[in-house]
Design a protein around this motif. Sequence first.
Motif, PDB file in Angstrom:
ATOM      1  N   LYS A 171      11.081  -7.257  -3.596  1.00 15.04           N
ATOM      2  CA  LYS A 171      11.100  -5.803  -3.737  1.00 15.04           C
ATOM      3  C   LYS A 171      10.998  -5.388  -5.202  1.00 15.04           C
ATOM      4  CE  LYS A 171      13.705  -4.063   0.196  1.00 15.04           C
ATOM      5  NZ  LYS A 171      14.942  -3.383   0.605  1.00 15.04           N
ATOM      6  N   SER A 172      11.808  -6.043  -6.042  1.00 15.89           N
ATOM      7  CA  SER A 172      11.827  -5.589  -7.435  1.00 15.89           C
ATOM      8  C   SER A 172      10.502  -5.889  -8.134  1.00 15.89           C
ATOM      9  CB  SER A 172      13.004  -6.188  -8.196  1.00 15.89           C
ATOM     10  OG  SER A 172      12.930  -7.584  -8.154  1.00 15.89           O
ATOM     11  N   VAL A 173       9.828  -6.966  -7.747  1.00 15.87           N
ATOM     12  CA  VAL A 173       8.501  -7.224  -8.319  1.00 15.87           C
ATOM     13  C   VAL A 173       7.539  -6.106  -7.886  1.00 15.87           C
ATOM     14  CG1 VAL A 173       6.501  -8.768  -8.295  1.00 15.87           C
ATOM     15  CG2 VAL A 173       8.794  -9.717  -8.480  1.00 15.87           C
ATOM     16  N   ALA A 174       7.609  -5.738  -6.597  1.00 14.24           N
ATOM     17  CA  ALA A 174       6.731  -4.676  -6.090  1.00 14.24           C
ATOM     18  C   ALA A 174       7.027  -3.357  -6.809  1.00 14.24           C
ATOM     19  CB  ALA A 174       6.929  -4.508  -4.589  1.00 14.24           C
ATOM     20  N   PHE A 175       8.313  -3.079  -7.040  1.00 15.61           N
ATOM     21  CA  PHE A 175       8.663  -1.822  -7.717  1.00 15.61           C
ATOM     22  C   PHE A 175       8.208  -1.830  -9.182  1.00 15.61           C
ATOM     23  CE2 PHE A 175      12.521  -1.402  -4.670  1.00 15.61           C
ATOM     24  CZ  PHE A 175      11.649  -1.077  -3.645  1.00 15.61           C
TER      25      PHE A 175
ATOM     26  N   VAL B 112       8.572   4.436  -5.023  1.00 20.87           N
ATOM     27  CA  VAL B 112       9.552   3.353  -4.897  1.00 20.87           C
ATOM     28  C   VAL B 112      10.358   3.521  -3.607  1.00 20.87           C
ATOM     29  CG1 VAL B 112      11.753   2.543  -5.845  1.00 20.87           C
ATOM     30  CG2 VAL B 112       9.761   2.730  -7.321  1.00 20.87           C
ATOM     31  N   LEU B 113      10.801   4.752  -3.332  1.00 22.88           N
ATOM     32  CA  LEU B 113      11.618   4.970  -2.136  1.00 22.88           C
ATOM     33  C   LEU B 113      10.801   4.739  -0.864  1.00 22.88           C
ATOM     34  CD1 LEU B 113      13.613   8.055  -3.433  1.00 22.88           C
ATOM     35  CD2 LEU B 113      14.465   5.739  -3.077  1.00 22.88           C
ATOM     36  N   GLY B 114       9.562   5.222  -0.862  1.00 28.65           N
ATOM     37  CA  GLY B 114       8.698   5.022   0.305  1.00 28.65           C
ATOM     38  C   GLY B 114       8.411   3.545   0.519  1.00 28.65           C
ATOM     39  N   LEU B 115       8.060   2.883  -0.580  1.00 32.43           N
ATOM     40  CA  LEU B 115       7.737   1.460  -0.507  1.00 32.43           C
ATOM     41  C   LEU B 115       8.953   0.656  -0.064  1.00 32.43           C
ATOM     42  CD1 LEU B 115       5.335  -0.398  -1.190  1.00 32.43           C
ATOM     43  CD2 LEU B 115       6.287  -0.681  -3.466  1.00 32.43           C
ATOM     44  N   ASP B 116      10.135   1.093  -0.485  1.00 39.07           N
ATOM     45  CA  ASP B 116      11.361   0.396  -0.117  1.00 39.07           C
ATOM     46  C   ASP B 116      11.541   0.420   1.405  1.00 39.07           C
ATOM     47  OD1 ASP B 116      13.815  -0.925  -0.554  1.00 39.07           O
ATOM     48  OD2 ASP B 116      14.859   0.966  -0.174  1.00 39.07           O
ATOM     49  N   PHE B 117      11.277   1.578   1.995  1.00 39.55           N
ATOM     50  CA  PHE B 117      11.388   1.667   3.451  1.00 39.55           C
ATOM     51  C   PHE B 117      10.421   0.700   4.122  1.00 39.55           C
ATOM     52  CE2 PHE B 117       9.671   3.486   7.368  1.00 39.55           C
ATOM     53  CZ  PHE B 117      10.790   3.353   8.164  1.00 39.55           C
ATOM     54  N   LEU B 118       9.171   0.743   3.654  1.00 40.56           N
ATOM     55  CA  LEU B 118       8.150  -0.133   4.242  1.00 40.56           C
ATOM     56  C   LEU B 118       8.555  -1.601   4.137  1.00 40.56           C
ATOM     57  CD1 LEU B 118       4.652   1.236   3.170  1.00 40.56           C
ATOM     58  CD2 LEU B 118       5.606   0.999   5.471  1.00 40.56           C
TER      59      LEU B 118
ATOM     60  N   LEU C   4       9.541  -4.354   7.058  1.00 41.70           N
ATOM     61  CA  LEU C   4       8.795  -5.609   7.222  1.00 41.70           C
ATOM     62  C   LEU C   4       9.708  -6.834   7.103  1.00 41.70           C
ATOM     63  CD1 LEU C   4       5.543  -4.926   5.181  1.00 41.70           C
ATOM     64  CD2 LEU C   4       5.743  -5.252   7.648  1.00 41.70           C
ATOM     65  N   MET C   5      10.668  -6.748   6.183  1.00 44.90           N
ATOM     66  CA  MET C   5      11.454  -7.939   5.852  1.00 44.90           C
ATOM     67  C   MET C   5      12.568  -8.224   6.857  1.00 44.90           C
ATOM     68  SD  MET C   5      11.905  -7.329   1.821  1.00 44.90           S
ATOM     69  CE  MET C   5      10.671  -7.811   0.632  1.00 44.90           C
ATOM     70  N   PHE C   6      13.220  -7.166   7.330  1.00 46.89           N
ATOM     71  CA  PHE C   6      14.425  -7.390   8.118  1.00 46.89           C
ATOM     72  C   PHE C   6      14.263  -6.977   9.579  1.00 46.89           C
ATOM     73  CE2 PHE C   6      15.739  -6.782   3.700  1.00 46.89           C
ATOM     74  CZ  PHE C   6      16.456  -7.936   3.486  1.00 46.89           C
TER      75      PHE C   6
END
Lengths: 258, 270
Positions: free
Chosen positions: A204-208, A245-251, A255-257
């Motif tokens: 996540k943090s790399v994506a952000f 960042v918030l939108g991507l976090d949801f996505l 996907l992850m969990f």
Amino acid sequence: MTGRLQALGRATLDGLQALGGAVLLLGRLLRGATVVLVRPRLLVEQVYAVGTLSLVIIAVSALFVGMVLGLQGYYTLVDFGADDSVGTLVALSLVRELGPVVTALLFAGRAGSSLTAEIGLMKATEQLSSMEMMAVDPERRILAPRFAAALVAVPLLAAVFSAVGVIGGYLVAVGMLGIDGGAFWSNMQSAVDVTPDILNGVIKSVAFGFVAGWIALYMGYTAEPTAQGVSRATTQGVVRTSLAVLGLDFLLTALMFD
Amino acid sequence: MTGDEVLARVRDLRFQRGRRWIFDGVDLDIRRGQVTAIMGPSGSGKTTLLRLLGGQLRPHGGSVQVAGQEVPRLSRPELYRLRRRMGMLFQSGALFTHLSVFENVAFPIREHAELPEPLLRALVLLKLEAVGLRGARSLMPAELSGGMARRVALARAIALDPVLVMYDEPFTGQDPITMGVLIELIRRLNDILGLSSVVVSHDVEETLAIADYVYVIADGRLLAEGSPAQLRASDSAAVRQFLDARADGPVPFHYPAPGLAEELLDGEGP
């Protein structure tokens, strides 16, 4: 009516054009980022500027967030007699969610805004043009190392955030509320795994970092070269990064969990 | 005139911004070893012309040749190779604000050549000496006056020993002493270093004082050309208006607008 349709059409076209421009810039940034392999100094300088200089705000915020998590976690868990698990709650919240997300939001405000303003002003004062005329590619020499630095700095800052946050939680839970220190750490250790918890947080943090660097640089690079233009680009950069960042976090979470 | 004497050749240049033609069929030559001036009112596209010569903009028609190469057709690496032989002095100086004077001048050399530090230092100090600012090498751009910043930018522009140096409005907003220094510098550097120079300006006296050949541009076309003496003797109304600084003439004082009486009586809008 025609006027409104026209305005809608123009806005759509402008939006698509901006998106296209941003994607093209991203391609050039990715290609240009190889410059840091040849000249690692450029990367080190930028990691210092966007990363090291953001450490204080990240550490202080993390300490408070961890303390609040400790408090809130304790008050909720104590009703179920599960107050020993507060360490688990603090650690999981931080490594999975709050670490990467809050770090990225703080990064957008502290480092992203300064990247946008710096690039915007360099453009407005013709520094980027003059570089081009010296046969130096500003995208490769100026933008790409900053992009690579965001990519490196955000995961590192997120790691610092999570670590300091856990210490904050410990101070409150063990120091203030009297939970057993051994239980705090051992519960945390048995519940938090490298995969999926920590690894997913790192992804996540790399994506952000990727998104924050890309948006900040794009906004600065395309800012109107006036005082008002640079200030608008800086504000929009922070707003757009935060939303992205918030939108991507949801996505990513979905996907992850799942 | 043989081809070798011309460093840059512009033919039938056409360039538009929005619907307005900035250049509509302009021909000009930049001759080797000379100071060529491009003059014209504000907004006549003088800076655009420099950007076309440097390949930062592409023309919509016509040909722009520098050192025998067709600039708009060059690939990026070829264009960058050509630009190493060009220096440009921007109107604002465009110094890198985070670098000292020394590092600003060293920047293009560091980027393009891996020189040992003592040699680099010697080169940079020589360039700074040429503009009289060797003593200011450790200052930051924010500590320089406007004229000094322009001289540092000039030292940086000649750092890679270019064959062509382009000056964008070098005299604008300078005090008389600085103006004198810049005039002297442009002429001296051109002659001593064997450069070719293009000076874009609307400062009539200063430009005529150093130019070997002058082009006057207005409304997208070449209005006049010749040596400074020929231009001074010109009796064209447009040239006279520009050289004598008359407010009205072929270049109108008023921006195009509907009739004044009509607008005042209409009473609507801003």
